[in-house]
Design a protein around this motif. Structure first.
Motif, PDB file in Angstrom:
ATOM      1  N   CYS A   1       0.810  -1.207   0.151  1.00 18.16           N
ATOM      2  CA  CYS A   1      -0.057   0.070  -0.060  1.00 18.16           C
ATOM      3  C   CYS A   1       0.881   1.203   0.031  1.00 18.16           C
ATOM      4  O   CYS A   1       0.666   2.281  -0.624  1.00 18.16           O
ATOM      5  CB  CYS A   1      -0.994   0.176   1.113  1.00 18.16           C
ATOM      6  SG  CYS A   1      -0.109   0.248   2.758  1.00 18.16           S
TER       7      CYS A   1
ATOM      8  N   LYS B   1      -1.075   0.907   5.751  1.00 14.81           N
ATOM      9  CA  LYS B   1      -2.281   0.147   6.045  1.00 14.81           C
ATOM     10  C   LYS B   1      -2.158  -1.307   5.934  1.00 14.81           C
ATOM     11  O   LYS B   1      -2.925  -1.945   6.802  1.00 14.81           O
ATOM     12  CB  LYS B   1      -3.347   0.464   4.749  1.00 14.81           C
ATOM     13  CG  LYS B   1      -3.789   2.038   4.932  1.00 14.81           C
ATOM     14  CD  LYS B   1      -4.643   2.089   6.086  1.00 14.81           C
ATOM     15  CE  LYS B   1      -5.145   3.602   6.146  1.00 14.81           C
ATOM     16  NZ  LYS B   1      -5.687   3.800   7.592  1.00 14.81           N
ATOM     17  N   CYS B   2      -1.405  -2.032   5.228  1.00  8.52           N
ATOM     18  CA  CYS B   2      -1.420  -3.383   4.781  1.00  8.52           C
ATOM     19  C   CYS B   2      -0.397  -4.319   5.797  1.00  8.52           C
ATOM     20  O   CYS B   2      -0.564  -5.582   5.756  1.00  8.52           O
ATOM     21  CB  CYS B   2      -1.071  -3.741   3.529  1.00  8.52           C
ATOM     22  SG  CYS B   2       0.629  -3.518   2.997  1.00  8.52           S
ATOM     23  N   GLN B   3       0.577  -3.491   6.269  1.00  7.48           N
ATOM     24  CA  GLN B   3       1.608  -4.035   7.276  1.00  7.48           C
ATOM     25  C   GLN B   3       2.650  -4.894   6.322  1.00  7.48           C
ATOM     26  O   GLN B   3       3.329  -5.649   7.115  1.00  7.48           O
ATOM     27  CB  GLN B   3       0.802  -5.127   8.273  1.00  7.48           C
ATOM     28  CG  GLN B   3      -0.100  -4.313   9.291  1.00  7.48           C
ATOM     29  CD  GLN B   3       0.402  -3.277  10.164  1.00  7.48           C
ATOM     30  OE1 GLN B   3       1.180  -3.803  11.006  1.00  7.48           O
ATOM     31  NE2 GLN B   3       0.011  -2.034  10.042  1.00  7.48           N
ATOM     32  N   HIS B   4       2.634  -5.045   5.334  1.00  2.97           N
ATOM     33  CA  HIS B   4       3.683  -5.625   4.380  1.00  2.97           C
ATOM     34  C   HIS B   4       4.917  -5.347   4.796  1.00  2.97           C
ATOM     35  O   HIS B   4       5.894  -6.306   4.781  1.00  2.97           O
ATOM     36  CB  HIS B   4       3.396  -5.511   2.830  1.00  2.97           C
ATOM     37  CG  HIS B   4       3.286  -6.901   1.942  1.00  2.97           C
ATOM     38  ND1 HIS B   4       2.887  -7.738   2.014  1.00  2.97           N
ATOM     39  CD2 HIS B   4       4.649  -6.838   1.313  1.00  2.97           C
ATOM     40  CE1 HIS B   4       3.262  -8.790   0.869  1.00  2.97           C
ATOM     41  NE2 HIS B   4       4.272  -8.292   0.669  1.00  2.97           N
ATOM     42  N   CYS B   5       5.432  -4.176   4.799  1.00  3.15           N
ATOM     43  CA  CYS B   5       6.556  -3.552   5.102  1.00  3.15           C
ATOM     44  C   CYS B   5       6.891  -3.601   6.685  1.00  3.15           C
ATOM     45  O   CYS B   5       7.871  -2.984   6.880  1.00  3.15           O
ATOM     46  CB  CYS B   5       6.878  -2.379   4.561  1.00  3.15           C
ATOM     47  SG  CYS B   5       5.668  -0.931   5.394  1.00  3.15           S
TER      48      CYS B   5
ATOM     49  N   CYS C   1       7.448   1.966   5.036  1.00  5.02           N
ATOM     50  CA  CYS C   1       6.768   2.960   4.181  1.00  5.02           C
ATOM     51  C   CYS C   1       6.431   4.164   4.859  1.00  5.02           C
ATOM     52  O   CYS C   1       6.451   5.083   4.096  1.00  5.02           O
ATOM     53  CB  CYS C   1       5.557   2.153   3.467  1.00  5.02           C
ATOM     54  SG  CYS C   1       4.177   2.157   4.680  1.00  5.02           S
TER      55      CYS C   1
HETATM   56  S1  FES Z   1       1.970  -0.819   5.541  1.00  2.00           S
HETATM   57 FE1  FES Z   1       1.392  -1.322   3.289  1.00  2.00          FE
HETATM   58  S2  FES Z   1       3.336  -1.137   2.388  1.00  2.00           S
HETATM   59 FE2  FES Z   1       3.815  -0.422   4.530  1.00  2.00          FE
END
Ligand code: FES
Ligand code: FAD
Length: 281
Positions: free
Chosen positions: A247, A251-255, A263
């Motif tokens: 994202c 929001k998505c916590q991917h990073c 991010c």
């Molecule tokens: S929270 Fe989505 S890319 Fe960092």
């Protein structure tokens, strides 16, 4: 020195940019010169050095990429290494093709906190890409800084990025450049050895100095050890972290790495912050 969190701009829809020109930088590394299709979108687009955008290659996906700050914005560009699916799809595009650009995101480099100090850049390979905008900023504000030293190492001479730019930067009074290749090669009359060996050769300052370090993890570890060994403080070493982004807006916590989101809290961190994140290095 502390790199502070800076909330990212909330941008969920990409603006459309057109590829004007593509330049080969090194094997698998190209610079794409871009312009906004809608000039109004370009006029509103303002980023600080150290921030990034999410670049959409339509039909392939999105990836995070560093952009140059103003005033180089009139020649908007990204330099991208072909790493996987999306960046390979980008490398197959050419002039006239369209991309999406979403952002800018992230905290950026802490220039206000480092005025009056010496600045040392240590870059390994494509680690020079995210540092380039910082070098441009510091050279444009030359009088605000002391010694400015670039230490740059690459595997071979073909892997050295921005060679014309480096020649131009060298015209700035007081900008010192040291370049090394991992191994000797025919026709190379310069330094040979890993980039950390330049730290001693260049006699880099440590008092009243900030070091920007970017490169592969193995290089990063050696450089940090040598800088700390010369007496540099952990808070005076700045780097940018790379994590796969989705994202870009928290929001998505991917990073996520522990409790930090690269991010929005990053991508710029001091070594003091990085070393407490555990899994990073
Ligand atoms: S929270 Fe989505 S890319 Fe960092
Ligand atoms: C803030 C930021 C700025 C960046 N700036 C630039 C830039 O200016 N230029 C540039 O070339 N690149 C830059 N990158 C790196 C770039 O975003 C990645 O190389 C890109 O995501 C690759 O996408 P891909 O689909 O082509 O490759 P992918 O197929 O997604 O993978 C490429 C490589 O990443 C590894 N990988 C896959 N998934 C993950 C994961 N979840 N976490 C970690 N590694 C993984 C793969 O093993 C592979 O080696 C930046 C990254 C960040 C976070």
């Amino acid at each position: 020195m502390c790199v502070k969190e800076h909330p990212g701009t909330i941008v969920t829809l990409p603006a459309i940019v057109s590829i004007d020109e593509v330049a080969d930088e090194a094997p698998d590394v190209k610079t794409f010169y871009l312009s906004f299709v809608d000039p109004a979108a370009g006029a509103h687009f303002a980023m600080r050095s150290g921030q990034f955008v999410m670049c959409t290659v339509f039909g392939a996906g999105e990836f995070a990429v560093s952009l140059p700050p103003s005033p180089e914005q009139d020649r908007l560009h990204i330099t991208v290494r072909r790493a996987g699916k999306v960046t390979s799809a980008l490398h197959a595009l050419g002039p006239g093709d369209k991309l999406g650009v979403r952002g800018p995101f992230g905290n950026g480099f802490p220039f206000d906190e480092i005025k009056g100090r010496n600045v040392v850049y240590v870059a390994g390979g494509i680690g020079l890409i995210p540092l380039r905008s910082s070098i441009v900023h510091v050279l444009q504000h030359r009088r605000q800084f002391g010694r400015i030293v670039l230490l740059y190492g690459a595997r071979t001479s073909r892997d050295l990025l921005y060679q014309q730019k480096i020649r131009e930067w060298r015209q700035t009074p007081g900008f010192e450049t040291f370049i090394t290749l991992d191994r000797e090669e025919p026709g190379w009359g310069g330094e040979v050895g890993f980039v950390n060996t330049l730290i001693e050769k260049a006699n880099v300052p440590v008092d009243n100095t900030v070091a920007f370090v970017c490169g592969p993890p193995v290089m990063f570890n050696h450089v940090i050890a040598d800088l700390l060994g010369r007496g540099m403080s952990e808070g005076a070493i700045v780097s940018t972290l790379e994590r796969h982004m989705k994202c870009g807006i928290g929001k998505c916590q991917h990073c996520a790495i522990g409790r930090t989101l690269v991010c929005t809290d990053g991508p710029v961190y001091t070594y003091q912050q990085i070393k407490t994140l555990g899994e990073v290095i």
